[in-house]
Design a protein around this motif. Sequence first.
Motif, PDB file in Angstrom:
ATOM      1  N   GLY A  39      -1.086  -5.792   6.921  1.00  0.00           N
ATOM      2  CA  GLY A  39      -0.606  -6.655   8.004  1.00  0.00           C
ATOM      3  C   GLY A  39      -1.510  -6.572   9.223  1.00  0.00           C
ATOM      4  O   GLY A  39      -1.403  -7.388  10.134  1.00  0.00           O
ATOM      5  N   LEU A  40      -2.428  -5.596   9.224  1.00  0.00           N
ATOM      6  CA  LEU A  40      -3.382  -5.496  10.343  1.00  0.00           C
ATOM      7  C   LEU A  40      -4.226  -6.764  10.398  1.00  0.00           C
ATOM      8  O   LEU A  40      -4.593  -7.255  11.447  1.00  0.00           O
ATOM      9  N   ASN A  41      -4.514  -7.274   9.197  1.00  0.00           N
ATOM     10  CA  ASN A  41      -5.270  -8.501   9.078  1.00  0.00           C
ATOM     11  C   ASN A  41      -4.275  -9.666   8.984  1.00  0.00           C
ATOM     12  O   ASN A  41      -3.372  -9.640   8.148  1.00  0.00           O
ATOM     13  N   ALA A  77      -4.347 -12.388   7.665  1.00  0.00           N
ATOM     14  CA  ALA A  77      -4.279 -13.063   6.365  1.00  0.00           C
ATOM     15  C   ALA A  77      -3.531 -12.222   5.315  1.00  0.00           C
ATOM     16  O   ALA A  77      -3.250 -12.694   4.216  1.00  0.00           O
ATOM     17  N   ASP A  78      -3.185 -10.965   5.655  1.00  0.00           N
ATOM     18  CA  ASP A  78      -2.474 -10.101   4.688  1.00  0.00           C
ATOM     19  C   ASP A  78      -1.110 -10.693   4.344  1.00  0.00           C
ATOM     20  O   ASP A  78      -0.472 -11.340   5.183  1.00  0.00           O
ATOM     21  N   ALA A  79      -0.645 -10.390   3.116  1.00  0.00           N
ATOM     22  CA  ALA A  79       0.727 -10.760   2.755  1.00  0.00           C
ATOM     23  C   ALA A  79       1.662  -9.699   3.347  1.00  0.00           C
ATOM     24  O   ALA A  79       1.220  -8.616   3.739  1.00  0.00           O
ATOM     25  N   SER A  80       2.961 -10.001   3.387  1.00  0.00           N
ATOM     26  CA  SER A  80       3.934  -9.007   3.853  1.00  0.00           C
ATOM     27  C   SER A  80       3.950  -7.837   2.857  1.00  0.00           C
ATOM     28  O   SER A  80       3.861  -8.044   1.650  1.00  0.00           O
ATOM     29  N   PRO A  81       4.080  -6.580   3.320  1.00  0.00           N
ATOM     30  CA  PRO A  81       4.116  -5.457   2.373  1.00  0.00           C
ATOM     31  C   PRO A  81       5.272  -5.561   1.374  1.00  0.00           C
ATOM     32  O   PRO A  81       5.161  -5.127   0.236  1.00  0.00           O
ATOM     33  N   ILE A  82       6.394  -6.148   1.805  1.00  0.00           N
ATOM     34  CA  ILE A  82       7.478  -6.480   0.863  1.00  0.00           C
ATOM     35  C   ILE A  82       7.735  -7.976   1.033  1.00  0.00           C
ATOM     36  O   ILE A  82       7.975  -8.439   2.152  1.00  0.00           O
ATOM     37  N   PRO A  83       7.692  -8.750  -0.073  1.00  0.00           N
ATOM     38  CA  PRO A  83       7.867 -10.202   0.075  1.00  0.00           C
ATOM     39  C   PRO A  83       9.262 -10.574   0.582  1.00  0.00           C
ATOM     40  O   PRO A  83      10.240  -9.869   0.321  1.00  0.00           O
ATOM     41  N   ALA A  84       9.337 -11.703   1.286  1.00  0.00           N
ATOM     42  CA  ALA A  84      10.601 -12.146   1.894  1.00  0.00           C
ATOM     43  C   ALA A  84      11.724 -12.250   0.862  1.00  0.00           C
ATOM     44  O   ALA A  84      12.879 -11.927   1.159  1.00  0.00           O
ATOM     45  N   ARG A  85      11.387 -12.645  -0.376  1.00  0.00           N
ATOM     46  CA  ARG A  85      12.453 -12.869  -1.360  1.00  0.00           C
ATOM     47  C   ARG A  85      13.156 -11.559  -1.745  1.00  0.00           C
ATOM     48  O   ARG A  85      14.267 -11.581  -2.282  1.00  0.00           O
ATOM     49  N   LEU A  86      12.534 -10.392  -1.468  1.00  0.00           N
ATOM     50  CA  LEU A  86      13.194  -9.113  -1.779  1.00  0.00           C
ATOM     51  C   LEU A  86      13.992  -8.578  -0.594  1.00  0.00           C
ATOM     52  O   LEU A  86      14.750  -7.621  -0.713  1.00  0.00           O
ATOM     53  N   LEU A  87      13.786  -9.166   0.595  1.00  0.00           N
ATOM     54  CA  LEU A  87      14.491  -8.684   1.789  1.00  0.00           C
ATOM     55  C   LEU A  87      15.875  -9.331   1.847  1.00  0.00           C
ATOM     56  O   LEU A  87      16.153 -10.265   1.108  1.00  0.00           O
ATOM     57  N   ALA A  88      16.737  -8.833   2.744  1.00  0.00           N
ATOM     58  CA  ALA A  88      18.107  -9.359   2.812  1.00  0.00           C
ATOM     59  C   ALA A  88      18.571  -9.371   4.262  1.00  0.00           C
ATOM     60  O   ALA A  88      18.070  -8.602   5.083  1.00  0.00           O
ATOM     61  N   PRO A  89      19.551 -10.242   4.586  1.00  0.00           N
ATOM     62  CA  PRO A  89      19.953 -10.421   5.992  1.00  0.00           C
ATOM     63  C   PRO A  89      20.505  -9.158   6.662  1.00  0.00           C
ATOM     64  O   PRO A  89      20.492  -9.064   7.878  1.00  0.00           O
ATOM     65  N   HIS A  90      21.005  -8.179   5.893  1.00  0.00           N
ATOM     66  CA  HIS A  90      21.595  -6.993   6.557  1.00  0.00           C
ATOM     67  C   HIS A  90      20.511  -6.052   7.100  1.00  0.00           C
ATOM     68  O   HIS A  90      20.818  -5.127   7.843  1.00  0.00           O
ATOM     69  N   LEU A  91      19.230  -6.290   6.740  1.00  0.00           N
ATOM     70  CA  LEU A  91      18.174  -5.319   7.070  1.00  0.00           C
ATOM     71  C   LEU A  91      17.671  -5.429   8.502  1.00  0.00           C
ATOM     72  O   LEU A  91      17.647  -6.513   9.093  1.00  0.00           O
ATOM     73  N   MET A  92      17.221  -4.278   9.020  1.00  0.00           N
ATOM     74  CA  MET A  92      16.397  -4.246  10.227  1.00  0.00           C
ATOM     75  C   MET A  92      14.987  -3.918   9.741  1.00  0.00           C
ATOM     76  O   MET A  92      14.815  -2.984   8.931  1.00  0.00           O
ATOM     77  N   ILE A  93      14.010  -4.682  10.198  1.00  0.00           N
ATOM     78  CA  ILE A  93      12.625  -4.504   9.762  1.00  0.00           C
ATOM     79  C   ILE A  93      11.805  -4.088  10.968  1.00  0.00           C
ATOM     80  O   ILE A  93      11.801  -4.789  11.984  1.00  0.00           O
ATOM     81  N   TYR A  94      11.118  -2.935  10.868  1.00  0.00           N
ATOM     82  CA  TYR A  94      10.242  -2.518  11.971  1.00  0.00           C
ATOM     83  C   TYR A  94       8.825  -2.350  11.444  1.00  0.00           C
ATOM     84  O   TYR A  94       8.585  -1.579  10.518  1.00  0.00           O
ATOM     85  N   ASP A  95       7.905  -3.102  12.028  1.00  0.00           N
ATOM     86  CA  ASP A  95       6.500  -3.018  11.635  1.00  0.00           C
ATOM     87  C   ASP A  95       5.755  -2.239  12.714  1.00  0.00           C
ATOM     88  O   ASP A  95       5.708  -2.680  13.863  1.00  0.00           O
ATOM     89  N   THR A  96       5.182  -1.070  12.371  1.00  0.00           N
ATOM     90  CA  THR A  96       4.520  -0.278  13.426  1.00  0.00           C
ATOM     91  C   THR A  96       3.237  -0.952  13.913  1.00  0.00           C
ATOM     92  O   THR A  96       2.710  -0.593  14.959  1.00  0.00           O
ATOM     93  N   ILE A  97       2.752  -1.937  13.163  1.00  0.00           N
ATOM     94  CA  ILE A  97       1.582  -2.693  13.629  1.00  0.00           C
ATOM     95  C   ILE A  97       2.014  -3.509  14.846  1.00  0.00           C
ATOM     96  O   ILE A  97       3.073  -4.135  14.829  1.00  0.00           O
ATOM     97  N   TYR A  98       1.220  -3.454  15.913  1.00  0.00           N
ATOM     98  CA  TYR A  98       1.635  -4.231  17.089  1.00  0.00           C
ATOM     99  C   TYR A  98       0.752  -5.449  17.272  1.00  0.00           C
ATOM    100  O   TYR A  98      -0.427  -5.433  16.944  1.00  0.00           O
ATOM    101  N   SER A  99       1.399  -6.477  17.809  1.00  0.00           N
ATOM    102  CA  SER A  99       0.722  -7.756  17.870  1.00  0.00           C
ATOM    103  C   SER A  99       1.469  -8.665  18.833  1.00  0.00           C
ATOM    104  O   SER A  99       2.681  -8.524  19.010  1.00  0.00           O
ATOM    105  N   SER A 100       0.737  -9.591  19.451  1.00  0.00           N
ATOM    106  CA  SER A 100       1.431 -10.520  20.343  1.00  0.00           C
ATOM    107  C   SER A 100       2.004 -11.694  19.541  1.00  0.00           C
ATOM    108  O   SER A 100       2.835 -12.442  20.028  1.00  0.00           O
ATOM    109  N   VAL A 101       1.538 -11.826  18.298  1.00  0.00           N
ATOM    110  CA  VAL A 101       2.143 -12.846  17.430  1.00  0.00           C
ATOM    111  C   VAL A 101       2.896 -12.115  16.321  1.00  0.00           C
ATOM    112  O   VAL A 101       2.772 -10.909  16.182  1.00  0.00           O
TER     113      VAL A 101
END
Length: 304
Positions: free
Chosen positions: A228-230, A232-256
């Motif tokens: 995710g630093l790049n 163009a990278d894909a998400s480390p876990i694809p959206a279809r495996l995630l679920a609405p109850h989750l909290m997702i924290y990405d330690t990579i920081y970015s303004s976008v």
Amino acid sequence: MKEIYTLKDLQDWPRPQKKSVPPIRLGILGDPVAHSLSPQMQNAGLESCGLKLRYARFEIDSGELPTALDLLRKLDFAGVNLTVPHKIAALEFMDDVDEHARQIGAVNTIKIDDGKLRGFNTDGKGFSRAIREEFSVDLRDLRVLVLGAGGAARAIALQCAKENCERLVIANRTIEKAGDLAKELRDFFAGPKVFGPVPRLQAIPWEESAFRFQIANIDLVVNTTSVGLNRADASPIPARLLAPHLMIYDTIYSSVRTPFVSAALESGARGANGLSMLLHQGALAFEIWFEREAPLDAMRAALL
Ligand code: NDP
């Protein structure tokens, strides 16, 4: 003030910083270091407290670290932060290492006291404060999946363990490293908290089937990998495996939005990136250097 200083500048000090008022006596050492947002955050904090010193970037490679640290000690610096690739290597050059940093096996903050280098690590506590700020929850109430088993993962997993989180699962591309980290943390999870049929502490392979199986028994997923630093990278876990109850924290920081935060939002989950962790680990470093409360609002405003 220059954008980036080098070892050569330190060897020639104070000439390279002659024009810097107030003088540079803090900084971040790394390679690369150009992307670091720490100078803008720390300088805003220093200014807001009326402290007459400045914080700069130093591009120092692995081979230069011992010489650079020795120079900083002689040049009466107040302290420095460390980033890639120095956090683990720096341990052996410290005169004194705080117990928590020793447990993590990495130093991200050095305080220079009477010419002595004292090592600390503020990543874990900074992470904990970031989670509270982003999601209004404490780690002790959460079932956490940590992606990665490198330096940042070690700090975060140890923090989760020390705060007695409900469950901790570690997934890494190199599964052996996840297994080793879980083994180190075993004693923290030997207590009486019981949580259904799934183990409280587990290392899992970096595989879609393993993620799919875990998600129903997890509240918070933390990305500590460099995926995710790049942009163009894909998400480390694809959206279809995630679920609405989750909290997702990405330690990579970015303004976008990072790819992981985008995947979270696409799946209906909440997501935040590592700016809040950067803020809180930096505020804790400020508190170590100056033994006073950090001006969080000024530091936050400088990041945003
Ligand atoms: P390390 O190099 O120690 O660890 C990198 C991790 O990423 C390893 O677990 C590695 O797995 C994994 N990895 C790398 N490439 C891939 C890939 N293609 N697929 C799956 N896994 C991969 O780095 P750090 O722990 O020091 O830093 C990691 C991240 O944390 C950085 O992106 C940094 O931005 C962020 N960070 C943010 C902070 C903040 O304040 N917001 C503070 C500190 C770090 P393997 O073991 O298999 O190689």
